[in-house]
Design a protein around this motif. Structure first.
Motif, PDB file in Angstrom:
ATOM      1  N   GLU A 186       0.838  -1.212   0.000  1.00 12.25           N
ATOM      2  CA  GLU A 186       0.000   0.000   0.000  1.00 12.25           C
ATOM      3  C   GLU A 186       0.872   1.261   0.000  1.00 12.25           C
ATOM      4  O   GLU A 186       0.571   2.244  -0.678  1.00 12.25           O
ATOM      5  CB  GLU A 186      -0.916  -0.009   1.232  1.00 12.25           C
ATOM      6  CG  GLU A 186      -2.018  -1.035   1.159  1.00 12.25           C
ATOM      7  CD  GLU A 186      -2.756  -1.181   2.484  1.00 12.25           C
ATOM      8  OE1 GLU A 186      -3.959  -1.465   2.458  1.00 12.25           O
ATOM      9  OE2 GLU A 186      -2.116  -1.019   3.553  1.00 12.25           O
ATOM     10  N   THR A 187       1.945   1.201   0.779  1.00  6.34           N
ATOM     11  CA  THR A 187       2.859   2.351   0.814  1.00  6.34           C
ATOM     12  C   THR A 187       3.480   2.578  -0.556  1.00  6.34           C
ATOM     13  O   THR A 187       3.631   3.723  -1.010  1.00  6.34           O
ATOM     14  CB  THR A 187       3.966   2.104   1.854  1.00  6.34           C
ATOM     15  OG1 THR A 187       3.355   1.837   3.118  1.00  6.34           O
ATOM     16  CG2 THR A 187       4.870   3.316   1.986  1.00  6.34           C
ATOM     17  N   ALA A 188       3.823   1.480  -1.227  1.00  4.16           N
ATOM     18  CA  ALA A 188       4.404   1.604  -2.564  1.00  4.16           C
ATOM     19  C   ALA A 188       3.424   2.291  -3.516  1.00  4.16           C
ATOM     20  O   ALA A 188       3.810   3.141  -4.325  1.00  4.16           O
ATOM     21  CB  ALA A 188       4.780   0.221  -3.087  1.00  4.16           C
ATOM     22  N   LEU A 189       2.150   1.924  -3.406  1.00  4.54           N
ATOM     23  CA  LEU A 189       1.143   2.563  -4.260  1.00  4.54           C
ATOM     24  C   LEU A 189       1.030   4.054  -3.957  1.00  4.54           C
ATOM     25  O   LEU A 189       0.957   4.878  -4.867  1.00  4.54           O
ATOM     26  CB  LEU A 189      -0.229   1.911  -4.020  1.00  4.54           C
ATOM     27  CG  LEU A 189      -0.582   0.726  -4.908  1.00  4.54           C
ATOM     28  CD1 LEU A 189      -1.941   0.182  -4.519  1.00  4.54           C
ATOM     29  CD2 LEU A 189      -0.595   1.146  -6.375  1.00  4.54           C
ATOM     30  N   ARG A 190       0.991   4.404  -2.666  1.00  6.35           N
ATOM     31  CA  ARG A 190       0.849   5.826  -2.295  1.00  6.35           C
ATOM     32  C   ARG A 190       2.030   6.655  -2.780  1.00  6.35           C
ATOM     33  O   ARG A 190       1.883   7.802  -3.157  1.00  6.35           O
ATOM     34  CB  ARG A 190       0.768   5.990  -0.771  1.00  6.35           C
ATOM     35  CG  ARG A 190      -0.338   5.253  -0.089  1.00  6.35           C
ATOM     36  CD  ARG A 190      -1.703   5.765  -0.476  1.00  6.35           C
ATOM     37  NE  ARG A 190      -2.685   5.093   0.337  1.00  6.35           N
ATOM     38  CZ  ARG A 190      -3.132   3.863   0.095  1.00  6.35           C
ATOM     39  NH1 ARG A 190      -2.684   3.208  -0.965  1.00  6.35           N
ATOM     40  NH2 ARG A 190      -4.017   3.293   0.883  1.00  6.35           N
ATOM     41  N   MET A 191       3.217   6.019  -2.739  1.00  6.27           N
ATOM     42  CA  MET A 191       4.423   6.774  -3.100  1.00  6.27           C
ATOM     43  C   MET A 191       4.846   6.546  -4.539  1.00  6.27           C
ATOM     44  O   MET A 191       5.892   7.064  -4.959  1.00  6.27           O
ATOM     45  CB  MET A 191       5.573   6.423  -2.145  1.00  6.27           C
ATOM     46  CG  MET A 191       5.286   6.840  -0.712  1.00  6.27           C
ATOM     47  SD  MET A 191       6.678   6.555   0.404  1.00  6.27           S
ATOM     48  CE  MET A 191       7.841   7.800  -0.150  1.00  6.27           C
ATOM     49  N   ASP A 192       4.038   5.777  -5.263  1.00  9.56           N
ATOM     50  CA  ASP A 192       4.335   5.530  -6.666  1.00  9.56           C
ATOM     51  C   ASP A 192       5.729   4.934  -6.845  1.00  9.56           C
ATOM     52  O   ASP A 192       6.514   5.375  -7.681  1.00  9.56           O
ATOM     53  CB  ASP A 192       4.213   6.840  -7.465  1.00  9.56           C
ATOM     54  CG  ASP A 192       4.221   6.573  -8.953  1.00  9.56           C
ATOM     55  OD1 ASP A 192       3.888   5.441  -9.354  1.00  9.56           O
ATOM     56  OD2 ASP A 192       4.591   7.487  -9.709  1.00  9.56           O
ATOM     57  N   ARG A 193       6.044   3.977  -5.997  1.00  9.14           N
ATOM     58  CA  ARG A 193       7.327   3.277  -6.088  1.00  9.14           C
ATOM     59  C   ARG A 193       7.042   1.774  -6.104  1.00  9.14           C
ATOM     60  O   ARG A 193       5.935   1.334  -5.813  1.00  9.14           O
ATOM     61  CB  ARG A 193       8.195   3.575  -4.855  1.00  9.14           C
ATOM     62  CG  ARG A 193       8.499   5.045  -4.623  1.00  9.14           C
ATOM     63  CD  ARG A 193       9.710   5.460  -5.425  1.00  9.14           C
ATOM     64  NE  ARG A 193      10.177   6.766  -5.024  1.00  9.14           N
ATOM     65  CZ  ARG A 193      11.046   6.994  -4.049  1.00  9.14           C
ATOM     66  NH1 ARG A 193      11.540   5.981  -3.355  1.00  9.14           N
ATOM     67  NH2 ARG A 193      11.438   8.220  -3.766  1.00  9.14           N
TER      68      ARG A 193
END
Lengths: 477, 203
Positions: free
Chosen positions: B171-178
């Motif tokens: 989820e963090t990857a999605l929010r940070m586009d990484r």
């Protein structure tokens, strides 16, 4: 290697979170134990800050919800002012109708034909739709001018209806020029305010109001509702916040659209142009008047619009001086960008209840008098004589760039809407940065490189939107 | 001062502000359309759906419940204002919200400190019953927060998403586009940095 380390960390972290002691967790990867221990300890430490986060008091949630709903109501109200309500038409139907009319009749010709239409005419709706389309398609920097033009057009329509003696429902916005019993003068329109009219309390000459009602055959508007729309407020800055300021006891909401002069500090004297939105006072612009001083006694005399001619003596960002008269420049001021110091100009001004003079419109006066002779106001008896207000011209903050703007105006008559400059960051206040004395707005789309702060030298790419400079890019040098 | 005029600006915004992912397009678009229309049901729904996550994020980074409330509310207000003028999230609504929250927190610290060096004493309270234990925990939290503020904004952001908003790696990857791997590396470096800062404070 690093990927394996990161994966090992995730496994150990999961073990830790399921209750496995740290030393036992790292023994899952004994060869990486040394590298895993420190970040796992940091993970435990970082989790401390999450303690209690789930307990959000209900009153905080409610307060936040109320604020958001108020903002939405405010935006709806603004939209209602900006756009013409085409009642009964959906967007789809409107688009289909627009396309059909354009194809069959030619929208341009139809719109031209409807230009003189009045409320009640068959083409009046076309006129309003055309305005709505133009507003929707206009650049942000031009929208405010169009809104002003259309607002003035509503007043003209009401006057035309009254001259023709036609009866129709109307609504328009204007300045209260006088109140005599039930008879008010709003933008030169005679308005009867009967006992059944719903009228905001405390309205006085000088404030801007929204009038709803109907015209009658006797040349009068019978008001059904009159609401406060805008007014000015002069006072001392008592609090400066991200979302609200307090000026002489009055709490004013601010947002990115608020035009706030740079460098204002607690205790400074300011003039605030206030829009009333959903019952709350919103600062459209905050103008620096000078350092701390006593609150002025509000003038009992009504404020008024008046006009005069004279030579331009000074051009600044916040203040112009024409024929010895100091004029405060506000976002609504309509200025001829080709004017230079020494040119003959015609000024339409408004005096506030506190005696300040706002520039509404400054245009070139062809063949004007050599002498900076002042003329009386166009509205006759109540037009005040211009008076010197030296404190206004001296009160502009040194960082406002008065000289720069004046210089720019004399060097380059074109209106600039893009700019690149380099300078020192002298202040960061919310979304507003002051760089080399200039104020720029920073939003989430601004590209910021190098994590600049106050005191750093930066290069700025900026764009002018609605009278404010928006930073496209800020790069630390 | 170098002062040049009429330098053409790029037609498009910086690419890093436009998330690459399109995973949330279909999820966010109707919501954004409803918000643009100031739909009376969509706005309370927006608040109910995102306030807690935004609040927790801001509270984690600032430790100030009042400030966290203000910042979380401001993010939602800015969303409404942005979508009304055709701006706002291009793809991921949640990503835009969290990105804006990060900017607001950064702005807060820039404004308050220039460079963050101190932490307000007003910290989040837990429900710990014993006052002494509470005081000790508050002191420890203050130490950690001081150390947190020494990290880069991006490192603070990733830890706040993980701990404050309670997001998974993915989820963090999605929010940070990484990518998830990039988040693992960023998180690891953030924690290593946090550990160094904590040690420096103890010595």
């Amino acid at each position: 290697m690093n990927d394996r380390l990161y994966d090992a960390f995730e496994v150990c972290r999961l073990a830790l979170e399921t209750g496995v002691p740290l030393d036992a967790s790292v023994r899952l990867y004994p060869e990486l134990a040394d590298e895993l221990t420190a970040p796992l300890e940091a993970w435990q430490a970082a989790s401390l800050l999450a303690t209690g986060l789930s307990d959000i008091p209900a009153e905080r949630i409610q307060r936040s919800r109320t604020r958001l709903l108020e903002t939405a109501a405010q935006l709806r109200r603004t939209t209602r002012r900006r756009t013409i309500a085409v009642r009964g038409f959906s967007r789809l139907a409107l688009a289909a109708l627009s396309l059909l009319l354009f194809v069959v009749l030619g929208w341009g010709g139809l719109a031209t034909a409807s230009a003189q239409a009045l409320p009640g005419d068959s083409l009046y709706r076309v006129k309003r739709v055309d305005e709505n389309l133009r507003l929707g398609l206009s650049a942000p920097s031009k929208r405010s001018d169009l809104e002003t033009e259309y607002s003035e057009r509503r007043s003209e329509e009401v006057r035309a209806l009254l001259e023709l003696g036609r009866e129709h429902e109307i609504e328009f916005t204007g300045v209260v020029r006088s109140q005599t019993g039930e008879i008010w003068d709003v933008n030169g329109v005679r308005v009867v305010v009967g006992s059944e009219a719903e009228v905001d309390a405390g309205l006085f000459p000088g404030v801007t109001v929204e009038v709803e009602g109907s015209t009658d055959a006797t040349g009068t508007v019978l008001a059904s509702e009159i609401h406060l729309a805008a007014y000015t407020w002069e006072g001392t800055v008592e609090a400066i916040g991200l979302q609200a300021w307090t000026v002489s006891g009055r709490v004013l909401t601010v947002d990115r659209a608020s035009a706030i002069a740079p460098g204002i500090r607690l205790g400074d004297r300011v003039l605030v142009l206030i829009d009333v939105l959903s019952g709350s006072a919103h600062a459209r612009s905050i103008i620096y008047l000078g350092p701390k001083g006593p609150d002025p006694e509000p003038s009992p005399s009504p404020t008024n619009e008046w006009e005069f001619e004279g030579r331009v003596q000074a051009i600044g960002a916040q203040v112009w001086i024409v024929a010895g008269q100091t004029l405060l420049i506000v976002p609504e001021s309509e200025l001829d960008g080709t004017l230079h110091v020494g040119d003959a100009a015609r000024v339409k001004a408004q005096t506030t209840a506190q005696g300040r003079v706002l520039a509404l419109k400054i245009t070139r006066e062809d063949g004007g008098n050599e002498d900076a002779e002042l003329e009386g106001g166009s509205d006759g008896d109540s037009s005040p004589e211009p008076e010197d207000t030296p404190e206004s011209s001296e009160g502009s903050p040194p960082t406002a760039g008065d000289g720069g703007s004046g210089e720019d105006s004399s060097e380059d008559p074109e209106v600039q809407d893009e700019d690149t400059f380099t300078g020192e960051v002298t202040a960061i206040s919310g979304s507003t940065w002051t760089i080399d004395g200039r104020q720029v707005v920073v939003d989430q789309e601004t590209e910021i490189e190098g994590d600049p702060g106050v005191g750093d030298t930066v290069r700025v790419d900026a764009r002018l939107v609605d009278g404010s400079w928006w930073a496209e890019k800020i790069e630390k040098r | 001062m170098v002062y040049s005029r009429n330098r053409p600006l790029p037609d498009s915004r910086p690419t890093h502000t436009t998330p690459r992912t399109t995973a949330l397009v279909t999820d966010a678009s109707p919501e954004i359309m409803a918000l643009r229309a100031l739909d009376t049901e969509a706005i309370p729904a927006l608040h109910a759906r995102y306030l807690v996550e935004l609040y927790r994020y801001a509270a984690y980074r600032t430790g100030d419940p009042q400030l966290a409330e203000d910042l979380a509310s401001e993010v939602l207000v800015r969303l409404l204002e942005a979508v009304r003028v055709g701006k706002g999230p291009a793809t991921s609504l949640r990503g835009w919200l969290m990105g804006t929250a990060s900017h607001l927190v950064n702005d807060h610290y820039r404004r308050a400190y220039g460079r963050p060096t101190e932490v307000l004493t007003e910290n989040l309270r837990s429900d710990a019953p014993e006052v002494s234990a509470q005081a000790e925990q508050n002191e420890r939290q203050a130490d950690v927060r001081r150390a947190l503020l020494r990290l880069t904004p991006e490192q603070q952001h990733v830890l706040s998403l993980r701990f404050g908003s309670g997001l998974s790696l993915e989820e963090t990857a999605l929010r940070m586009d990484r990518s998830a791997n990039a988040i693992k590396a960023l998180q690891f470096r953030a924690l290593a940095g946090l550990r160094r800062e904590l040690e420096a404070r103890q010595t």
